[in-house]
Design an enzyme around this catalytic site. Sequence first.
Site, PDB file in Angstrom:
ATOM      1  CE1 TYR A  54      -3.522   2.722   0.602  1.00  0.00           C
ATOM      2  CE2 TYR A  54      -2.075   3.475   2.371  1.00  0.00           C
ATOM      3  CZ  TYR A  54      -3.159   3.678   1.528  1.00  0.00           C
ATOM      4  OH  TYR A  54      -3.865   4.847   1.615  1.00  0.00           O
ATOM      5  CG  HIS A  93      -4.242  13.712  -0.563  1.00  0.00           C
ATOM      6  ND1 HIS A  93      -4.418  13.104  -1.775  1.00  0.00           N
ATOM      7  CD2 HIS A  93      -4.607  12.777   0.369  1.00  0.00           C
ATOM      8  CE1 HIS A  93      -4.851  11.865  -1.606  1.00  0.00           C
ATOM      9  NE2 HIS A  93      -4.981  11.647  -0.309  1.00  0.00           N
ATOM     10  CG  ASN A 118      -1.179   8.409   6.342  1.00  0.00           C
ATOM     11  OD1 ASN A 118      -1.999   8.486   7.238  1.00  0.00           O
ATOM     12  ND2 ASN A 118      -1.364   7.689   5.242  1.00  0.00           N
ATOM     13  CE1 TYR A 167     -22.765  26.881  47.038  1.00  0.00           C
ATOM     14  CE2 TYR A 167     -23.512  25.849  44.998  1.00  0.00           C
ATOM     15  CZ  TYR A 167     -23.553  25.948  46.375  1.00  0.00           C
ATOM     16  OH  TYR A 167     -24.368  25.115  47.092  1.00  0.00           O
ATOM     17  NE  ARG A 175     -19.036  28.665  50.088  1.00  0.00           N
ATOM     18  CZ  ARG A 175     -20.162  27.981  50.216  1.00  0.00           C
ATOM     19  NH1 ARG A 175     -20.131  26.734  50.641  1.00  0.00           N
ATOM     20  NH2 ARG A 175     -21.320  28.536  49.933  1.00  0.00           N
ATOM     21  CD  GLU A 225      -9.325   7.662   4.106  1.00  0.00           C
ATOM     22  OE1 GLU A 225      -9.755   8.828   4.231  1.00  0.00           O
ATOM     23  OE2 GLU A 225      -8.288   7.382   3.479  1.00  0.00           O
TER      24      GLU A 225
END
Length: 512
Positions: free
Chosen positions: A54, A84, A197, A283, A286, A417
Amino acid sequence: MSVVTVTPTGVSPSDVLAVARGTATVVLDPATIEAMETSRAIVDRIEQDGRPVYGVSTGFGALANTFVAPSRRAELQHALIRSHAAGIGAPMPREVVRAMMLLRVRSLALGHSGVRPLVAQSLVDLLNHDITPWVPEHGSLGASGDLAPLAHCALALLGEGWTLGKGGAREDASVALHRAGLAPIELAAKEGLALINGTDGMLGMLLLAIDDAAHLFTMADVTAALAIEAMLGTDRPFQPELHRIRPHPGQAVSAANIHRLLQGSGIMDSHRDDLVHAVQDAYSMRCAPQVAGAARDTLDFVTSVAARELVSVVDNPVVLPDGRVESTGNFHGAPLGFAADFLAIAAAEVGAISERRVDRLLDITRSRDLPAFLSPDAGVNSGLMIAQYTAAGIVAENRRLAAPASVDSLPTSGMQEDHVSMGWAAGRKLRTVLENLTSLLAVELLAAVRGLQLRAPLTPSPAGRAAVDVVARFAGVPGPDIFLAPALESARATVISRDLRTTIESHLGPLA
């Protein structure tokens, strides 16, 4: 000028920061040259044997079963990079691209990618000549790694595509290479695939975010302490023994910071034994260590994920020392996507509790005798009323951005994919959340200092005095309304800068 040496074991987080945000020069350790030559020899033997592998003798993705003749394999690699490099949108910041490039050098130098040393050195040359490829913000799905962003980087090595020119303008890569005295390279089998990749873009953004978040979480303790002091809060909830009984490490660190920041305060001393002020604070006051501390613990987890990724081989296929070339799924960005999403959630909450303290400081019914909206002449003047609107809007945006990207997979490449990580998107939105947190802490800094100023003649803590001195330079003292946007920008720069923190630490010692 510092030097970052890429070794057979990779690089450190500080190396990435030095190259991405600094001026460090990059060099390849001789041992990396040997490792790359060894793995390249394996690819060359495969070429000679004619075995189907591949990315070496086949197409890519859904075209993995398409055999490519030896005479066209170099063409295959160049076509891969061109096809790409399909991103779109505004360019990614220089620091992200430089981090990504150094991490790709690191990946190649590990000796499992089957590339010639020339390929890694060519990326090093771009870094050392300050040539930054133009990488569009959209294009990566986080599997097979950051294909499109890395392809835009690789395209510059071929003398094609674009780079970031002066002032952020787009420039042809061929022009940038020529000006630097660099020549385009020709790719051999496997090398195009090895350049694109992997998880380098995601990891680069995560490492930059880790550095930013570590500083911002400390500054969140600073602004919280200033706000608590301005609101006549008590330091009792931050005593160490109260946090040892709930032993979350980040909580203990944050509480210790706040407790130290509140010491030596005339304002605190003025009401220390007043039950009206000292029984229980809200809150947002604290519980500041419980929220900021949980964020610190999240940051520790994210840091451990990034550390593992920094020593990982994320290429596909990988070249093993015994001569095998095996396909893997190590390019999948799930670990990084999850980590980025988790840190975004934590940072968003640190900002949310900060905004609640700002709102309390401005509210005459809850601020313990401070004037409405911190204006001595409220009515004609609005004080910091709209600064809180701005903070509220940012908190709302961070809540939207805290929704995880990593659960939003979309299948691609003809269902080859069929599950992707969206880690690139997680990294991008994490950067925005941290930018927003910076702005929220800036609003709190300005509001808290206004509150401290309005407590005069009572004197603040050493930390409070340092903050008042810095903020007064650009925001003055309480009085008629001022043009707030420049003051907020200066407050934001103060949060980003280490100067105020350094001044405070000169009085108190290092803050964690």
